[in-house]
Enzyme design. Structure first.
Site, PDB file in Angstrom:
ATOM      1  N   ASN A   1       0.506   5.425   0.571  1.00  0.00           N
ATOM      2  CA  ASN A   1      -0.365   6.571   0.881  1.00  0.00           C
ATOM      3  C   ASN A   1       0.430   7.873   0.803  1.00  0.00           C
ATOM      4  O   ASN A   1       1.088   8.099  -0.222  1.00  0.00           O
ATOM      5  CB  ASN A   1      -1.239   6.378   2.122  1.00  0.00           C
ATOM      6  CG  ASN A   1      -0.517   6.082   3.395  1.00  0.00           C
ATOM      7  OD1 ASN A   1       0.317   5.201   3.432  1.00  0.00           O
ATOM      8  ND2 ASN A   1      -0.852   6.798   4.449  1.00  0.00           N
ATOM      9  N   ASP A   2       0.326   8.744   1.772  1.00  0.00           N
ATOM     10  CA  ASP A   2       0.803  10.133   1.630  1.00  0.00           C
ATOM     11  C   ASP A   2       2.177  10.305   0.971  1.00  0.00           C
ATOM     12  O   ASP A   2       3.119   9.609   1.325  1.00  0.00           O
ATOM     13  CB  ASP A   2       0.937  10.793   3.008  1.00  0.00           C
ATOM     14  CG  ASP A   2      -0.272  10.634   3.888  1.00  0.00           C
ATOM     15  OD1 ASP A   2      -1.254  10.019   3.466  1.00  0.00           O
ATOM     16  OD2 ASP A   2      -0.215  11.137   5.024  1.00  0.00           O
TER      17      ASP A   2
ATOM     18  N   LEU B   1       0.814  -1.220   0.000  1.00  0.00           N
ATOM     19  CA  LEU B   1       0.000   0.000   0.000  1.00  0.00           C
ATOM     20  C   LEU B   1       0.844   1.264   0.000  1.00  0.00           C
ATOM     21  O   LEU B   1       1.822   1.367   0.736  1.00  0.00           O
ATOM     22  CB  LEU B   1      -0.912   0.005   1.235  1.00  0.00           C
ATOM     23  CG  LEU B   1      -1.822   1.226   1.362  1.00  0.00           C
ATOM     24  CD1 LEU B   1      -3.252   0.797   1.700  1.00  0.00           C
ATOM     25  CD2 LEU B   1      -1.316   2.188   2.429  1.00  0.00           C
TER      26      LEU B   1
ATOM     27  N   GLU C   1      -5.467  16.824   8.840  1.00  0.00           N
ATOM     28  CA  GLU C   1      -4.264  16.082   8.488  1.00  0.00           C
ATOM     29  C   GLU C   1      -3.500  16.833   7.399  1.00  0.00           C
ATOM     30  O   GLU C   1      -4.070  17.610   6.634  1.00  0.00           O
ATOM     31  CB  GLU C   1      -4.628  14.681   7.977  1.00  0.00           C
ATOM     32  CG  GLU C   1      -5.189  13.765   9.059  1.00  0.00           C
ATOM     33  CD  GLU C   1      -5.243  12.310   8.610  1.00  0.00           C
ATOM     34  OE1 GLU C   1      -5.892  12.027   7.579  1.00  0.00           O
ATOM     35  OE2 GLU C   1      -4.665  11.444   9.297  1.00  0.00           O
TER      36      GLU C   1
ATOM     37  N   ARG D   1       0.267  15.289  14.147  1.00  0.00           N
ATOM     38  CA  ARG D   1       1.188  14.646  13.188  1.00  0.00           C
ATOM     39  C   ARG D   1       1.371  15.472  11.914  1.00  0.00           C
ATOM     40  O   ARG D   1       0.816  16.536  11.764  1.00  0.00           O
ATOM     41  CB  ARG D   1       0.663  13.250  12.834  1.00  0.00           C
ATOM     42  CG  ARG D   1      -0.755  13.212  12.278  1.00  0.00           C
ATOM     43  CD  ARG D   1      -1.178  11.782  11.911  1.00  0.00           C
ATOM     44  NE  ARG D   1      -2.592  11.696  11.574  1.00  0.00           N
ATOM     45  CZ  ARG D   1      -3.573  11.333  12.412  1.00  0.00           C
ATOM     46  NH1 ARG D   1      -3.296  11.009  13.682  1.00  0.00           N
ATOM     47  NH2 ARG D   1      -4.832  11.308  12.007  1.00  0.00           N
TER      48      ARG D   1
ATOM     49  N   TYR E   1       5.820   7.722  10.088  1.00  0.00           N
ATOM     50  CA  TYR E   1       4.678   8.345   9.436  1.00  0.00           C
ATOM     51  C   TYR E   1       5.073   9.609   8.657  1.00  0.00           C
ATOM     52  O   TYR E   1       6.242   9.946   8.547  1.00  0.00           O
ATOM     53  CB  TYR E   1       3.600   8.650  10.490  1.00  0.00           C
ATOM     54  CG  TYR E   1       2.724   7.455  10.833  1.00  0.00           C
ATOM     55  CD1 TYR E   1       3.009   6.174  10.349  1.00  0.00           C
ATOM     56  CD2 TYR E   1       1.595   7.598  11.652  1.00  0.00           C
ATOM     57  CE1 TYR E   1       2.202   5.091  10.668  1.00  0.00           C
ATOM     58  CE2 TYR E   1       0.782   6.512  11.972  1.00  0.00           C
ATOM     59  CZ  TYR E   1       1.087   5.263  11.486  1.00  0.00           C
ATOM     60  OH  TYR E   1       0.271   4.191  11.796  1.00  0.00           O
TER      61      TYR E   1
ATOM     62  N   GLN F   1       4.476   7.086   1.750  1.00  0.00           N
ATOM     63  CA  GLN F   1       4.181   6.174   2.841  1.00  0.00           C
ATOM     64  C   GLN F   1       3.914   4.804   2.243  1.00  0.00           C
ATOM     65  O   GLN F   1       3.130   4.670   1.293  1.00  0.00           O
ATOM     66  CB  GLN F   1       2.944   6.652   3.600  1.00  0.00           C
ATOM     67  CG  GLN F   1       3.210   7.814   4.519  1.00  0.00           C
ATOM     68  CD  GLN F   1       3.811   7.360   5.838  1.00  0.00           C
ATOM     69  OE1 GLN F   1       3.195   6.626   6.593  1.00  0.00           O
ATOM     70  NE2 GLN F   1       5.029   7.802   6.116  1.00  0.00           N
TER      71      GLN F   1
END
Lengths: 491, 491
Positions: free
Chosen positions: B46-47, B44, B223, B166, B106, B63
């Site tokens: 992500n960001d 996966l 976020e 975060r 993260y 990510q």
């Protein structure tokens, strides 16, 4: 690192994913890593395999041992492209997982058959006493990349050959399938190319015989044979090991050579009217195991392993090694093989940063990266040295020593950076036509130089390992020359 | 697959390399895989993280949970490029390996500092009772890609915030360092952006305060905040979760939005003269967590996660998910953010296969690949539907329903192929100027469509999952239009 047999043949499942991720990071982030050539995702890369056109895409795989710069347990790592230049990683496609390829899914080729691609490769098997048996194996790949191996070998090794019987190139002619393989006779240990045929593909393979192509003995083994048809000629590209240097001169540990015939007789396994004395495919330092095929677009293309057997490279210390060459379009002219960059290589050029030059030049402005194409013509009747990858203090450079009066070019990588394979010399000399302009098309990719000479009449390919800040380009004395330089983008 | 907590947080070293190679093969060979966008090597994505320019190259990480289509133990996977288009895999750069980032390295950002790149990111830590503590951490990357993490957190979570604190974006202004973070107040669970500052970078971080930027409450959490300066304006890009749809309308599970101010007051943590009501950054289905930065070339660029939290995609079944958008150059015009393809995107065009069209058209010749750019202008005062990715039987297509009289475009992905996130609707409607030509620049990449509308005044990004043979492009009735289509090469 000292790679024991046990380490080299450790099953992939016994390595951890974290180790592999670290190895991929190490390869991916090396300053010497290639940016527009196929390079290993991790570990060692060797022979190109399965070079083909299938499902609207070009395909090539490379032999890969993912866990370090060693010749360990090999798989095929698959890449695909829509232009022969921009290659995308598709992942591991053939892995050792049965009794026939237990010790390596070794080199082979591919043949498009409708909506499936047929892979023919050598399975390397060793028994508990480490005695090797090579099997020639088959597998189908579908459009989605799923691979299914055939249950049984296509070809078992005839008793007349030693354990060295491998690297099938499969092709189709007039409704028949043929494969040529590299082979060593058990008796006398002589290197040959062996021709096989079948009408069913998945079975029915039988030997036609040893290919007649030269009056000379081709050393003790031939690896990676390729037969391609180029501009009406039949061209046999192969790697003779132990070839007598009086037959044909070479300096690398093993050469990659070619013969040209007027045609190929598949019934009698003969390169018709062969050129007899093989010539070097590449006059640089590091080309081996080139794979070529006749593509449906009417052209013949070749791609080479840039690396040599029994040779260490500085990146071994970073746990990765070697790369593939760019794809080269093949032509035959005046009885010689020409190799040229494919037209799509031009799409890498950053035209906005193109620099043109002409005149009697002391130097060419320094690019800010070791990622460029330099096209340069040096006028005839001059002698000197073109220095690339030069350090600011002039101590380091790749030297191209030219004499365009006598007609000679000597490439000297002895002072460019970390030494490579110095046992086999630090220079390579190429004979040119006397009193002629010298045209060079030079591709630099961080640790690789590919030099196309006079329109591809010769190609000199070499690895170098220099500081990435060493970018000076200069003549040792003002020289009449003209040309262009383009930074190139990543592939 | 049902991902238990144990499976998601299993250490990377406990997975086998063979498993990872199989997952990389699965991702690399998926028919839906992207060919000119950043996609996960496995698992996966992500960001986007650490988008920056450093050492003559563009850098971005994503990510990544490498072991499946799940939000498991995350790392940064690093890519670099020399043109913002051709990205090369550099490997895993930040992995969970200490007490502060034990449960995930993260999201975060990067700031070039001389010959090193400073990374600021959120370490996700959970104790044995699974109570989460977020730490804001620092690390240095050198030119060779080696990373050294700072021993101690840069910022520990103030008690006034919940565990949701975060995604630091670090920047430098007038000799001071600043970071903005997404935060949720412990009391009242309100979403905010929190501003911090330091003069030492590696230490000395202290809070300036919550950023004042709107009279409206931005839901229960914000976020991925990003502050960029664009054409003289300060633009805050962020992801409010739980935003009241009466403040600003959106259809995705969570929106990615922006506010524009005349400037940003770092002393008082204020977006000066803010536009107050946030607008959608993207009017498609799948953009989130965009990261933007001011580059040394004077431009502001953004890159987006194409994927959404709490959303499944069809490729989950193939153990991989999501991609990054292309890089978008940012501008402000008439109080709105414009996003445009970077100029180097043109280098992907296969000009030799360019197809131009003009007239009252029933259709546009079908490309032989879902890898192309379609630039089309639909004349004003017409109503109809432009169908892309159409099947031969007309049952499947991505429908762009336009009304250039009223000024409206509705994108309908309901019939293109496998359904995605249908709970949040299958259409998105964009308001346009009435009685105006409609200019669309559409990028198709196998399972991704990026639609730039009227010079980037709007962008609609969406994933689709169609048969790769569905390539028809047609109007539901003859329509006055003109434009060009280019197949695009792999990046």
């Amino acid at each position: 690192m000292d790679w024991t047999r046990e380490m080299r043949y450790r099953p992939y499942k016994d390595y951890s994913a974290l180790d592999l991720l670290k190895l991929q990071r190490q390869a991916g982030s090396s300053p010497a890593q290639l940016h527009y050539h196929i390079h290993p995702a991790s570990g060692l890369l060797n022979d190109p395999n399965g070079f083909s056109y299938f499902n609207h895409e070009w395909h090539v795989s490379y032999q890969n041992f993912p866990f370090g710069a060693a010749h360990g347990l090999k798989s095929w790592m698959h890449m695909s492209s829509n232009d022969l230049v921009h290659w995308q990683e598709r992942g591991m496609v053939l892995t050792p997982d049965n009794q026939y390829d237990s010790h390596g899914a070794y080199s082979g080729s591919a043949l498009a058959q409708g909506d499936r691609l047929f892979l023919m490769y050598t399975g390397n098997h060793r028994d508990k006493d480490w005695v090797r048996t090579p099997y020639q194996l088959g597998a189908w790949m579908d459009k989605d990349g799923h691979v299914e191996k055939l249950a049984k070998p296509l070809i078992e090794k005839p008793a007349k050959f030693s354990e060295h019987f491998r690297d099938p190139q499969i092709m189709e002619k007039d409704g028949h399938y043929y494969a040529i393989l590299g082979a060593q006779t058990a008796e006398g240990e002589a290197g040959h190319i062996d021709l096989w045929t079948s009408d069913q593909l998945e079975s029915g393979w039988h030997e036609v015989g040893l290919v007649q192509m030269s009056q000379y003995q081709m050393g003790y083994m031939i690896e990676c044979p390729n037969l391609v048809f180029v501009d009406g000629y039949a061209v046999m590209i192969f790697c003779p090991q132990g070839l007598n240097k009086q037959v044909s001169s070479y300096q690398n540990v093993y050469p990659n050579m070619y013969l040209i015939g007027d045609g190929f007789n598949f019934d009698h396994a003969e390169l018709v009217n062969s050129s007899d004395k093989p010539l070097n495919l590449d006059c640089g330092f590091d080309v081996y195991a080139s794979q070529a095929f006749n593509a449906p677009d009417g052209h013949a293309y070749a791609i080479s392993w840039v690396g040599l057997p029994d040779t260490t490279y500085p990146t071994d210390d970073e746990n990765w090694a070697n790369c593939l060459s760019q794809v080269k379009e093949l032509h035959v002219k005046d009885g010689k093989l020409y190799q040229q960059p494919v037209s799509a290589m031009r799409t890498l050029r950053v035209d906005a940063k193109r620099y043109d030059f002409a005149g009697t030049l002391p130097m060419i402005p320094e690019p800010d990266t070791q990622q460029y194409e330099l096209s340069i013509t040096i006028a005839k009747d001059q002698e000197g040295s073109l220095n690339l990858l030069g350090s600011q203090d002039n101590h380091h450079a790749l030297k191209l020593n030219f004499d365009t009066k006598k007609g000679q070019l000597t490439i000297d990588r002895g002072q460019v950076g970390q030494p490579v394979a110095t046992d086999h010399g630090t220079t390579r000399t190429i004979d040119l036509t006397a009193s002629h302009d010298l045209e060079l098309q030079i591709f630099i990719d961080h640790s690789l130089a590919e030099i196309f000479i006079n329109g591809g009449a010769q190609v000199a390919t070499l690895r170098y390992f220099a500081d990435q800040n060493n970018n000076r380009i200069y003549f040792n004395q003002p020289t009449k020359a003209q040309g262009s330089l383009w930074p190139l983008s990543n592939m």
